[in-house]
Design a protein around this motif. Structure first.
Motif, PDB file in Angstrom:
ATOM      1  N   TRP A 107      -6.679  66.937  -4.325  1.00  0.00           N
ATOM      2  CA  TRP A 107      -7.453  68.154  -4.574  1.00  0.00           C
ATOM      3  C   TRP A 107      -8.522  68.333  -3.492  1.00  0.00           C
ATOM      4  O   TRP A 107      -8.708  69.441  -2.973  1.00  0.00           O
ATOM      5  CB  TRP A 107      -8.085  68.083  -5.963  1.00  0.00           C
ATOM      6  CG  TRP A 107      -8.806  69.322  -6.417  1.00  0.00           C
ATOM      7  CD1 TRP A 107     -10.140  69.575  -6.335  1.00  0.00           C
ATOM      8  CD2 TRP A 107      -8.213  70.474  -7.025  1.00  0.00           C
ATOM      9  NE1 TRP A 107     -10.424  70.811  -6.863  1.00  0.00           N
ATOM     10  CE2 TRP A 107      -9.259  71.385  -7.300  1.00  0.00           C
ATOM     11  CE3 TRP A 107      -6.913  70.815  -7.382  1.00  0.00           C
ATOM     12  CZ2 TRP A 107      -9.038  72.615  -7.893  1.00  0.00           C
ATOM     13  CZ3 TRP A 107      -6.695  72.054  -7.979  1.00  0.00           C
ATOM     14  CH2 TRP A 107      -7.749  72.942  -8.230  1.00  0.00           C
ATOM     15  N   ASP A 108      -9.180  67.248  -3.151  1.00  0.00           N
ATOM     16  CA  ASP A 108     -10.221  67.337  -2.137  1.00  0.00           C
ATOM     17  C   ASP A 108      -9.633  67.625  -0.761  1.00  0.00           C
ATOM     18  O   ASP A 108     -10.243  68.343   0.043  1.00  0.00           O
ATOM     19  CB  ASP A 108     -11.036  66.041  -2.089  1.00  0.00           C
ATOM     20  CG  ASP A 108     -12.338  66.214  -1.336  1.00  0.00           C
ATOM     21  OD1 ASP A 108     -13.256  66.881  -1.864  1.00  0.00           O
ATOM     22  OD2 ASP A 108     -12.428  65.713  -0.192  1.00  0.00           O
ATOM     23  N   ARG A 111      -8.935  71.240  -0.638  1.00  0.00           N
ATOM     24  CA  ARG A 111     -10.184  72.003  -0.605  1.00  0.00           C
ATOM     25  C   ARG A 111     -10.856  71.932   0.762  1.00  0.00           C
ATOM     26  O   ARG A 111     -11.363  72.936   1.272  1.00  0.00           O
ATOM     27  CB  ARG A 111     -11.136  71.484  -1.674  1.00  0.00           C
ATOM     28  CG  ARG A 111     -12.457  72.230  -1.807  1.00  0.00           C
ATOM     29  CD  ARG A 111     -13.251  71.683  -2.983  1.00  0.00           C
ATOM     30  NE  ARG A 111     -14.479  72.433  -3.207  1.00  0.00           N
ATOM     31  CZ  ARG A 111     -15.633  72.170  -2.591  1.00  0.00           C
ATOM     32  NH1 ARG A 111     -15.721  71.191  -1.720  1.00  0.00           N
ATOM     33  NH2 ARG A 111     -16.716  72.914  -2.856  1.00  0.00           N
ATOM     34  N   SER A 112     -10.836  70.749   1.384  1.00  0.00           N
ATOM     35  CA  SER A 112     -11.618  70.550   2.609  1.00  0.00           C
ATOM     36  C   SER A 112     -10.782  70.332   3.858  1.00  0.00           C
ATOM     37  O   SER A 112     -11.330  70.221   4.953  1.00  0.00           O
ATOM     38  CB  SER A 112     -12.564  69.352   2.428  1.00  0.00           C
ATOM     39  OG  SER A 112     -13.423  69.558   1.326  1.00  0.00           O
ATOM     40  N   CYS A 156     -10.024  79.139  -8.632  1.00  0.00           N
ATOM     41  CA  CYS A 156      -8.805  78.551  -8.071  1.00  0.00           C
ATOM     42  C   CYS A 156      -7.841  79.653  -7.635  1.00  0.00           C
ATOM     43  O   CYS A 156      -7.813  80.741  -8.208  1.00  0.00           O
ATOM     44  CB  CYS A 156      -8.087  77.679  -9.097  1.00  0.00           C
ATOM     45  SG  CYS A 156      -9.031  76.251  -9.658  1.00  0.00           S
ATOM     46  N   PRO A 165      -7.247  74.557  -5.207  1.00  0.00           N
ATOM     47  CA  PRO A 165      -8.679  74.755  -4.969  1.00  0.00           C
ATOM     48  C   PRO A 165      -8.933  75.754  -3.840  1.00  0.00           C
ATOM     49  O   PRO A 165      -8.078  75.968  -2.969  1.00  0.00           O
ATOM     50  CB  PRO A 165      -9.160  73.358  -4.579  1.00  0.00           C
ATOM     51  CG  PRO A 165      -7.971  72.737  -3.910  1.00  0.00           C
ATOM     52  CD  PRO A 165      -6.785  73.236  -4.681  1.00  0.00           C
ATOM     53  N   ALA A 167     -11.364  76.682  -0.624  1.00  0.00           N
ATOM     54  CA  ALA A 167     -12.341  76.121   0.308  1.00  0.00           C
ATOM     55  C   ALA A 167     -13.670  76.858   0.125  1.00  0.00           C
ATOM     56  O   ALA A 167     -13.691  78.064  -0.175  1.00  0.00           O
ATOM     57  CB  ALA A 167     -11.850  76.271   1.739  1.00  0.00           C
ATOM     58  N   GLN A 184      -7.207  79.452   3.406  1.00  0.00           N
ATOM     59  CA  GLN A 184      -7.238  78.074   2.906  1.00  0.00           C
ATOM     60  C   GLN A 184      -6.712  77.085   3.951  1.00  0.00           C
ATOM     61  O   GLN A 184      -6.103  77.461   4.954  1.00  0.00           O
ATOM     62  CB  GLN A 184      -6.419  77.970   1.616  1.00  0.00           C
ATOM     63  CG  GLN A 184      -6.870  78.926   0.521  1.00  0.00           C
ATOM     64  CD  GLN A 184      -8.371  78.850   0.280  1.00  0.00           C
ATOM     65  OE1 GLN A 184      -8.939  77.777   0.120  1.00  0.00           O
ATOM     66  NE2 GLN A 184      -9.023  80.036   0.262  1.00  0.00           N
TER      67      GLN A 184
END
Length: 775
Positions: A107-108, A111-112, A156, A165, A167, A184
């Motif tokens: 997930w992270d 997101r990143s 989301c 997720p 960003a 994203q």
């Protein structure tokens, strides 16, 4: 538990029907059965609804679905209080990413992106651009229509029931979801994309399982912190390592694990016949597929090979497994694992030229084992390169470049990725494709097996047992696992067909003339499966055959379904089982071989339990268990029934051999307690003498060779020859009586000249096996 290894293990497939709490309720039963350790399927937090635990999403916690850490501690405490051990199954190669929100690391990353602290955990090619996630439906438009169904909800990006997720700073209320998607670090693409290009390495061809970079010390530490915490607290005695061949450097990983964990370690390494573990691996051994092939093969009559070959040819199925395996490996490399091949080819040609991809695919399809372990596995590598050059001389220049670069830098990225991928090609090409296409004799189509080798001789069996005792005496041995294509008792019954080959061939021609399937190899597999599992429900048989048809990848597949053919396959079980005349014929045939199948089942079980290594019992297999490949072999086990049978045996009952399977539990319980009570070090083959010597296998174990196991092989041939007659097994010298622990009979085999022998007409008059203990 022994300080170096358990005396035996009992595999528990944890899940909704068998939580850690319920497993705790089985400790007394396992102890009384004679088990040395509970061997648990993965218990770390897995994907929501996981039925097996190999799709871990959080290596830092015990699955709440299974009962959580408190239940794990309670189970470990109960086992240790009985002197039993705890063995955990771990999955270092991959994590589940199918439900991103369930996996905090993934997930992270979504997101990143590359800046995520967890980006180093996964094998992602960030140079390829945004991370592609193959989840979109594809109606022939590459997923374009599916992109129109994107939305944003609760912070989301949404697509149907998927959540991803956003960003930071990429969404303002009112923004077009399609535009938000473009901002994203990931890109949603067609599910078909997984067959073409992907920027992350997978487990085999499963896009929902992302490979983990376990070679990074920090990733290793994070992934193993929880299980090592159990070990530090004295709550873990052994580890089973899943799929080490997928790691960048299995040897280095296992050395790091060995430094951190001082207990018993075994690895799920599939050894081809004659292959051994690398000597540098600091582990007790494998999870036992090598022993499975040798033990089960002992009960296959090589005289039946010609008839089965003719049967396969006559129905239009492949008769020679070799070419089928070669073709299937090429298909796996060129199609199923095309993204991995292209990523390797890009290391040769910046654009991943077609010639480079073809060369890599051919090389990967040319390995005779799952993997070469360079530099010590240089001979395996050299043979693969030579085979690829012989098959594709037009690619000699590219293959030469690959060979030169890999030999110059065996730890470099090119060498590592080829080695990681060769095992995937073997697994997907052979286990999951060829074994469903080359169905001449299904009993041989097993993980770690070789369908071209029709049976194992007693001499080969003894040689391999002696090697096991000398080189890795604490390795695991197995007959059934959660990954076997069929259970040990199905294989034992199918082995009888090698002795009744002509009769079975005639039966197949008779049956398929009435209710045959249109695909010849699947048809031949279906009839063998029906006989091997009879009686079986239509539902179980339907699910198995649909899986087999899709694994074949001939008329249908998991990706490209042929609805009409699948309807034919799905309808077959009920068509057969509703045909009273046909069913009566099948039932009559099975009745004629059932007792011989029971004999084989008891024989292979005793040889496993008394032989070198640490024997594992798959859950429920202490009674007859006619299961097929997963998920069929994960069906709920009736432990209440088994506890009832155990209580009967504990009163001194010596059961007959019948459909209850209590005789098998008698053999299992007796052998496990002998393992607990006696030192079974050493291995001494015993050569039977007499007119039926070829039908007996025996060996002695322990200091002074005070324990002897005897088993019957090829029981139909034995009966046809008139029985044991003058056949005997010479016993290790020394005075004293021998007691058969299965019957309680005391033997006085010593003659005046000092020669000791067990006369099989007497010793095997009640059971087809005997377990003799001196004194």
């Amino acid at each position: 538990m022994h300080p170096d290894s358990p005396t035996s293990t009992y595999r528990l497939q944890l899940g909704g029907d068998l939580t850690l709490d319920r497993a705790a309720g089985l400790v007394d039963y396992l102890d009384r059965l004679g088990v040395g350790a509970a061997y648990l399927s993965p218990i770390l937090t897995a994907a929501p609804g996981s039925e097996h635990g190999y799709d871990v999403v959080d290596p830092a916690s015990v699955s709440a679905q299974l009962g959580g850490d408190s239940a794990r501690r309670e189970l470990a405490g109960l086992l240790h209080a009985r002197g039993m051990g705890v063995v955990a199954d771990i999955v270092p190669n991959h994590m589940s990413v199918a439900a991103p929100a369930a996996n905090p690391w993934w997930w992270d990353v979504l997101r990143s992106g590359a800046d995520s602290a967890y980006a180093r955990c996964f094998d992602i090619d960030w140079s390829a651009g945004r991370l592609e996630l193959p989840v979109l439906a594809d109606e022939g438009d590459g997923g374009a229509a599916a992109l129109q169904r994107l939305g944003v909800a609760d912070g989301c990006l949404t697509y149907e029931d998927h959540r991803f997720p956003l960003a930071p700073g990429t969404y303002t209320p009112g923004d077009d979801p399609a535009e938000v998607h473009e901002r994203q670090h990931y890109r949603l693409v067609s599910y078909r994309r997984g067959r073409e290009r992907l920027s992350y390495r997978r487990f085999f061809d499963i896009t929902g399982l992302a490979a983990v970079r376990m070679e990074d010390p920090d990733v290793f530490a994070a992934a193993h912190a929880e299980i090592l915490r159990w070990a530090e607290r004295g709550e873990l005695d052994g580890i089973r390592v899943d799929h080490p061949d997928g790691l960048s450097d299995p040897g280095a990983y296992l050395r790091r694990l060995h430094d951190a964990f001082t207990g018993w370690i075994v690895v799920e390494k599939i050894c081809e016949p004659g292959e051994s573990l690398p000597a540098s691996w600091p582990v007790a051994g494998t999870t036992g597929y090598d022993a499975l092939r040798e033990t089960c093969g002992l009960f296959v009559d090589p005289a039946g090979e010609g008839v089965f070959t003719e049967l396969a040819e006559s129905v239009g199925a492949p008769a020679d497994p070799g070419p089928v395996q070669a073709e299937s490996r090429r298909m796996a490399a060129g199609e199923l694992l095309a993204p991995e091949v292209r990523r390797i080819a890009a290391l040769l040609e910046p654009a991943g030229a077609a010639s480079a991809s073809d060369a890599v695919a051919e090389l990967l399809a040319s390995f005779e084992t799952y993997r070469s372990y360079l530099p010590e596995g240089r001979a395996v590598w050299d043979r693969a390169v030579a085979a690829a050059r012989a098959a594709r001389p037009d690619l000699a220049a590219v293959l030469g470049e690959v060979d030169e670069r890999v030999r110059a830098d065996p730890a470099g990225e090119l060498a590592v990725r080829i080695q990681q991928t060769s095992g995937m090609v073997m697994a997907k090409g052979v286990e999951d494709t060829a074994f469903y296409r080359a169905t001449r004799f299904a009993a041989l189509n097993e993980v770690g097996g070789d369908p071209a080798r029709f049976g194992v001789s007693p001499a080969e069996f003894h040689r391999r047992c002696a090697e096991r005792e000398a080189c890795r005496p604490r390795t695991m041995t197995a007959l059934s696992t959660h990954d076997t294509k069929r259970s040990e008792d199905v294989r034992a019954r199918l082995a009888v067909l090698s002795e009744a080959a002509e009769e079975f061939s005639a039966a197949v021609h008779r049956w398929r003339g009435v209710r045959g399937l249109s695909e010849p190899a699947l048809d031949l597999l279906a009839w063998q499966t029906l006989v091997g599992t009879w009686p079986i429900s239509a539902d179980r048989l339907r699910e198995y055959l649909l899986k087999a048809a899709r694994e074949q990848k001939l008329r249908t597949s998991w990706i490209e379904r042929d609805a009409a053919f699948e309807e034919e396959v799905a309808a077959w079980p009920e068509r057969v089982l509703r045909d009273d005349e046909l069913c009566a014929d099948v039932a009559s045939f099975v009745a004629r071989i059932r007792a011989a199948g029971w004999s084989n089942a008891l024989g292979q079980k005793l040889l496993q339990l008394a032989g070198p290594g640490v024997p594992d019992l798959y859950q429920g297999s202490e009674l007859w268990e006619l299961s097929l490949v997963d998920p069929d072999n994960r069906r709920r086990v009736d432990f209440t029934c088994r506890q009832t049978h155990l209580e009967r045996l504990e009163t001194g009952r010596r059961p007959g051999i019948d459909a209850t399977g209590e005789a098998k539990m008698h053999v299992v319980r007796t052998a496990l307690h002998v393992r607990r009570d006696h030192d079974l070090s050493g291995y001494l083959p015993l050569e039977p003498v007499g007119s039926a010597a070829d039908h007996a296998v025996a060996f002695a174990r322990g200091p002074g060779s005070g324990v002897v196991a005897v088993a019957t092989r090829l029981p139909l041939g034995l009966a046809a020859a008139g029985g044991w007659s003058d056949t005997a097994v010479p016993l290790p010298g020394g005075r004293g009586t021998w007691t058969d622990k299965l019957t309680g009979r005391v033997l006085l085999p010593e003659r005046t000249d000092g020669y000791c022998a067990a006369h099989l007409e007497e010793v095997l008059d009640r059971y087809p096996v005997a377990l003799l203990v001196r004194g």
